[in-house]
Design a protein around this motif. Structure first.
Motif, PDB file in Angstrom:
ATOM      1  N   ARG A 178       0.764  -1.234   0.013  1.00  0.00           N
ATOM      2  CA  ARG A 178       0.049  -0.056   0.003  1.00  0.00           C
ATOM      3  C   ARG A 178       0.899   1.142   0.006  1.00  0.00           C
ATOM      4  NH1 ARG A 178      -4.367  -0.348   4.954  1.00  0.00           N
ATOM      5  NH2 ARG A 178      -2.297  -1.121   5.916  1.00  0.00           N
ATOM      6  N   THR A 179       2.062   1.120   0.592  1.00  0.00           N
ATOM      7  CA  THR A 179       2.889   2.349   0.857  1.00  0.00           C
ATOM      8  C   THR A 179       4.107   1.762   0.537  1.00  0.00           C
ATOM      9  OG1 THR A 179       3.441   2.112   3.130  1.00  0.00           O
ATOM     10  CG2 THR A 179       1.627   3.300   2.593  1.00  0.00           C
ATOM     11  N   ARG A 180       5.214   2.791  -0.340  1.00  0.00           N
ATOM     12  CA  ARG A 180       6.238   2.466  -0.826  1.00  0.00           C
ATOM     13  C   ARG A 180       7.299   2.368   0.383  1.00  0.00           C
ATOM     14  NH1 ARG A 180       8.555   4.707  -6.533  1.00  0.00           N
ATOM     15  NH2 ARG A 180      10.588   3.411  -6.494  1.00  0.00           N
ATOM     16  N   LYS A 181       8.239   1.779   0.256  1.00  0.00           N
ATOM     17  CA  LYS A 181       9.474   1.485   1.326  1.00  0.00           C
ATOM     18  C   LYS A 181      10.467   1.863   0.746  1.00  0.00           C
ATOM     19  CE  LYS A 181       6.451  -0.284   4.535  1.00  0.00           C
ATOM     20  NZ  LYS A 181       6.912  -1.571   5.256  1.00  0.00           N
ATOM     21  N   PRO A 182      10.878   3.184   0.841  1.00  0.00           N
ATOM     22  CA  PRO A 182      12.310   3.564   0.280  1.00  0.00           C
ATOM     23  C   PRO A 182      13.319   3.096   1.037  1.00  0.00           C
ATOM     24  CG  PRO A 182      10.785   5.536   0.410  1.00  0.00           C
ATOM     25  CD  PRO A 182      10.373   4.232   0.987  1.00  0.00           C
ATOM     26  N   GLU A 183      13.145   3.005   2.333  1.00  0.00           N
ATOM     27  CA  GLU A 183      14.464   2.737   3.168  1.00  0.00           C
ATOM     28  C   GLU A 183      14.723   0.888   2.852  1.00  0.00           C
ATOM     29  OE1 GLU A 183      17.563   3.078   5.486  1.00  0.00           O
ATOM     30  OE2 GLU A 183      16.131   4.705   4.936  1.00  0.00           O
ATOM     31  N   ALA A 184      13.378   0.176   2.557  1.00  0.00           N
ATOM     32  CA  ALA A 184      13.816  -1.107   2.274  1.00  0.00           C
ATOM     33  C   ALA A 184      14.380  -1.302   1.049  1.00  0.00           C
ATOM     34  CB  ALA A 184      12.469  -1.792   2.263  1.00  0.00           C
TER      35      ALA A 184
END
Length: 331
Positions: A178-184
C-alpha cells in the motif's frame, strides 16, 4: 475478588504461572480441539480478560456477553477474528503479538518456497513409498531458486525479512505494498512494482498481506492466468486472500507450476481438500510462527498485555488505538 482470566487453548502450566499468581485463571482443557462456542460465550460473561487464538471468533456477541471484559489478548499478529469497533465502544483493549514472530515466519515462508520449488515433500514421500528404484537425470527435478525473480505482496516486517533472505540466493526482488518503502529499497535492493507487473514478472510470488476488505480474494483466476506457467505461488498470510477454487483450476490447467500453502479459507482442512490432493501443492497446517522459542515469546507477550491492562497500565501491543478504558486510573 481477583480478576478472572479465561484462556481458550491449553497452554503449558509453567508459562501460565505469572497469570495464576495474580488472577483467577481458567483454561480450556484441549490443545487440539477448539473451545466450543457455548463455552466461550459462558466464559466471556464473567471474564475480565480473554486469552484467544486466531481461530476464535471474538465477535459482537462474545464482547457483549458480560460487563466485566477489559482486554482480549490474541495469540497472533492478525486480528481479523476480533470485532475491533465493538471492543473500542465497550472499552476493551485488543492486543496482538507483532515483531516476536517476524524472523520465524519469514523462515517458514522461505522454507515453503524452497520445498515447493525443489519438490521436497513429494520427493521424500517418493522414497518412503519405496518408489526410488533407480537414479535418472531428471528424477524429481524441480526448479532453481537462485537468480530468479521473487515477488512479495505485502511488504511489512515479515515481507522485508523474506526479502533479506532472498539476497542470499541472489534473487531479484519485486514488492507490492500500500505504501512504498524507500528504506527497504535502499537496504535490500528491492524494487517497488504494481501488482499486475509483479504478478507477470515473478517466478515466485509470496503473499504476506493482511486480510482486509481490499485484499479478500485478491488472487483470482484472472490473476493466476497472468502469472508465468512456471510460477510458484506461496501463501503465508491468510487463506481468504485467495480464491481457492481459482487456484485449484489454475494448478490443474497448468497455468502455474505449483503452490506452497500454510493457510486456507477454512481451517483446519482435511486430506480430502482438493488442493491437498494435487501433487504440485505443499500444504502445511498454519505453522508460520510455530517454533518453540517464538510461540513461547508470543504467549509471554499476551500474558504481559493482560497483566498490564488488569493492573490499569498501558499494554505493550495495543491494536485498537482508539481504545479508552471505561475505568479510571490507567497509567
Amino acid at each position: 475478588m481477583k480478576p478472572y482470566v479465561y484462556i481458550t487453548r491449553k497452554l503449558p502450566e509453567a508459562l501460565v504461572k505469572p497469570l495464576q499468581e495474580k488472577f483467577n485463571v481458567n483454561m480450556w482443557e484441549h490443545d487440539d480441539i477448539p473451545v466450543p462456542r457455548d463455552v466461550l460465550l459462558e466464559e466471556a460473561k464473567k471474564a475480565n480478560a480473554l486469552f484467544t487464538v486466531l481461530a476464535d471468533s471474538i465477535d459482537d456477541q462474545v464482547l457483549t456477553a458480560g460487563n466485566h471484559l477489559k482486554v482480549v489478548a490474541n495469540l497472533a499478529v492478525g486480528f481479523n477474528n476480533i470485532d475491533l469497533e465493538t471492543a473500542s465502544k465497550k472499552g476493551i483493549a485488543v492486543c496482538n503479538t507483532p515483531d516476536v514472530l517476524t524472523d520465524t515466519t519469514a523462515d517458514l515462508a522461505f522454507a515453503l518456497l524452497m520445498a515447493a520449488a525443489r519438490r521436497m515433500i513429494e520427493a521424500a514421500e517418493f522414497v518412503k513409498e519405496g518408489k526410488w528404484l533407480a537414479w535418472n537425470p531428471f528424477l524429481m527435478a524441480g526448479t532453481d531458486i537462485h537468480h530468479k525473480t521473487l515477488g512479495i505482496v505485502g511488504m511489512g516486517r515479515i515481507g522485508e525479512t523474506v526479502a533479506k533472505r532472498a539476497t542470499g540466493f541472489d534473487m531479484n526482488t519485486l514488492y507490492y505494498n500500500r505504501t512504498r518503502k524507500p528504506e527497504a529499497e535502499k537496504q535490500l535492493g528491492v524494487q517497488y512494482s504494481s501488482f499486475d507487473e509483479l504478478v507477470e514478472k515473478s517466478d515466485f510470488i509470496v503473499c504476506l498481506t493482511p486480510l482486509t476488505h481490499e485484499t479478500k480474494n485478491l488472487f483470482t483466476r484472472e490473476v493466476f492466468q497472468k502469472m508465468k506457467p512456471s510460477a510458484i505461488f506461496i501463501n503465508v498470510s491468510r487463506g481468504a486472500v485467495v480464491d481457492e477454487q481459482a487456484l485449484q483450476e489454475a494448478l490443474e490447467a497448468g497455468e502455474i507450476a505449483g503452490a506452497g500453502l500454510d493457510v486456507f479459507q477454512k481451517e483446519p482442512i482435511s486430506s480430502d481438500h482438493p488442493l491437498v490432493k494435487l501433487p504440485n501443492v505443499v500444504a502445511l497446517p498454519h505453522i508460520g510462527s510455530s517454533s518453540v522459542e517464538t510461540r513461547t515469546a508470543m504467549i509471554q507477550l499476551c500474558i504481559e498485555n493482560i497483566i498490564a491492562v488488569l493492573e490499569e497500565k498501558e499494554p505493550k501491543t495495543l491494536v485498537n488505538k482508539d481504545w479508552r478504558p471505561l475505568v479510571k486510573g490507567l497509567k
